[in-house]
Design an enzyme around this catalytic site. Structure first.
Site, mmCIF file in Angstrom:
data_model
loop_
_atom_site.group_PDB
_atom_site.id
_atom_site.type_symbol
_atom_site.label_atom_id
_atom_site.label_comp_id
_atom_site.label_asym_id
_atom_site.label_seq_id
_atom_site.Cartn_x
_atom_site.Cartn_y
_atom_site.Cartn_z
ATOM 1 N N TYR A 1 0.870 -1.173 0.000
ATOM 2 C CA TYR A 1 0.000 0.000 0.000
ATOM 3 C C TYR A 1 0.905 1.222 0.000
ATOM 4 C CZ TYR A 1 -3.679 3.196 1.802
ATOM 5 O OH TYR A 1 -4.570 4.228 1.999
ATOM 6 N N LYS B 1 -1.298 -1.271 -4.113
ATOM 7 C CA LYS B 1 -2.383 -0.289 -4.078
ATOM 8 C C LYS B 1 -1.724 1.079 -4.208
ATOM 9 C CE LYS B 1 -5.827 1.907 -1.100
ATOM 10 N NZ LYS B 1 -6.497 1.938 0.210
#
Length: 302
Positions: free
Chosen positions: A142, A170
């Site tokens: 992330y 992400k």
């Protein structure tokens, strides 16, 4: 340890909804309401859910709450591979422990921020991801340098992928140019949309998933938007994107948790309050969220 037997080889693909906490007025978690919300998302066509992430206010959870949220999500989704728990923590050992717990619950993947207690160097980032990857559950990185102060650049992502530590990222920076750099430097690394308001741009750049906030209030139309975007159906995607963008932009603002919950309430879903130190939206922002949600609903979106 329970293993994932789902027939999908990459369960982090598709629309994976970052779910909020469903809180009662006294700030305790309403697990029944949370289970209902997860089931409704799956029934609306979403591919899975991401509990215990930023939208899930993971920093405010006790250990037992964090465990129970994942357990409820797996049960409600009906298939553990559809669940991607966030495993962020200040220490790598703690993140690894949460990854182990996610694997035991049958989760198909986990979402991991870089170390966020200090601005660490590349060696520390690589060691952090390698430690968690040893658990054996696929790790989705992330990248949110605004909050963590650690930027997972395309070069660093390529090294993490070469290390065997991550399967996807992400991408939350909002810089669409990075999609092409990531594809060049790490061709086998899956790109997942991390910010709702660049969904169309990143889908056209090759994203294979969306870790999404907006489907919490309007799941069906968000699924339609994603499917159209990744297949290049601009006749469907572009009008939907324009209609939804006023709402999608809230996902990239500091008040995104309160905004998404407020919008869910307007849409007839369980949004509710947030835990301190998050306070409700200021009146002007609350009115803007309500107006944008009501506009979408009036246009037949759901």
């Amino acid at each position: 340890m329970q293993t994932n037997t789902d027939s999908r080889t990459r369960p982090w693909h598709g629309v994976m909804v970052a779910t909020p906490l469903t809180l009662r007025d006294d700030c305790t978690i309403d697990y029944d309401a949370y289970a209902t919300h997860v089931r409704q998302l799956i029934e609306a066509g979403c591919d899975g859910v991401v509990p215990n992430g930023s939208l899930g206010e993971y920093q405010t959870l006790t250990d037992s709450e964090r465990d129970e949220v994942v357990r409820v999500a797996v049960e409600a989704a009906g298939d553990g591979s559809r669940v991607m728990p966030g495993v962020a923590a200040y220490g790598s050992a703690e993140s690894r422990r949460w990854a182990e717990r996610a694997a035991e619950a049958g989760a198909g993947s986990v979402l991991l921020l870089p170390p966020n207690g200090y601005r660490c160097d590349e060696a520390a980032v690589r060691a952090h991801y390698a430690d968690v990857a040893e658990v054996g559950v696929p790790v989705v990185a992330y990248n949110n340098p605004y909050d963590t102060k650690v930027d997972l650049t395309p070069d660093l992502l390529a090294r993490l992928h070469q290390d065997g530590s991550i399967v996807a990222v992400k991408e939350f920076t909002g810089d669409v140019r990075r999609a092409y750099e990531i594809a060049e430097r790490a061709p086998g690394l899956d790109l997942l949309v991390g910010a709702d308001d660049v969904l169309l741009e990143l889908a056209l750049a090759g994203a294979v998933g969306w870790i999404a906030g907006c489907p919490n209030m309007l799941p069906s139309c968000c699924v339609d938007l994603y499917r159209a975007a990744v297949t290049g159906d601009m006749a469907t995607a572009l009008p939907l994107y324009r209609e939804l963008h006023e709402l999608l932009r809230w996902d990239s603002k500091p008040e995104f948790v309160q905004a998404i919950k407020a919008s869910m309430d307007v849409a007839g879903r369980h949004g509710g309050r947030t835990r301190p130190p998050r306070f409700p939206l200021p009146a002007d922002d609350a009115a803007a969220v309500r107006a944008a949600t009501e506009k979408a609903l009036a246009g037949g979106l759901h």
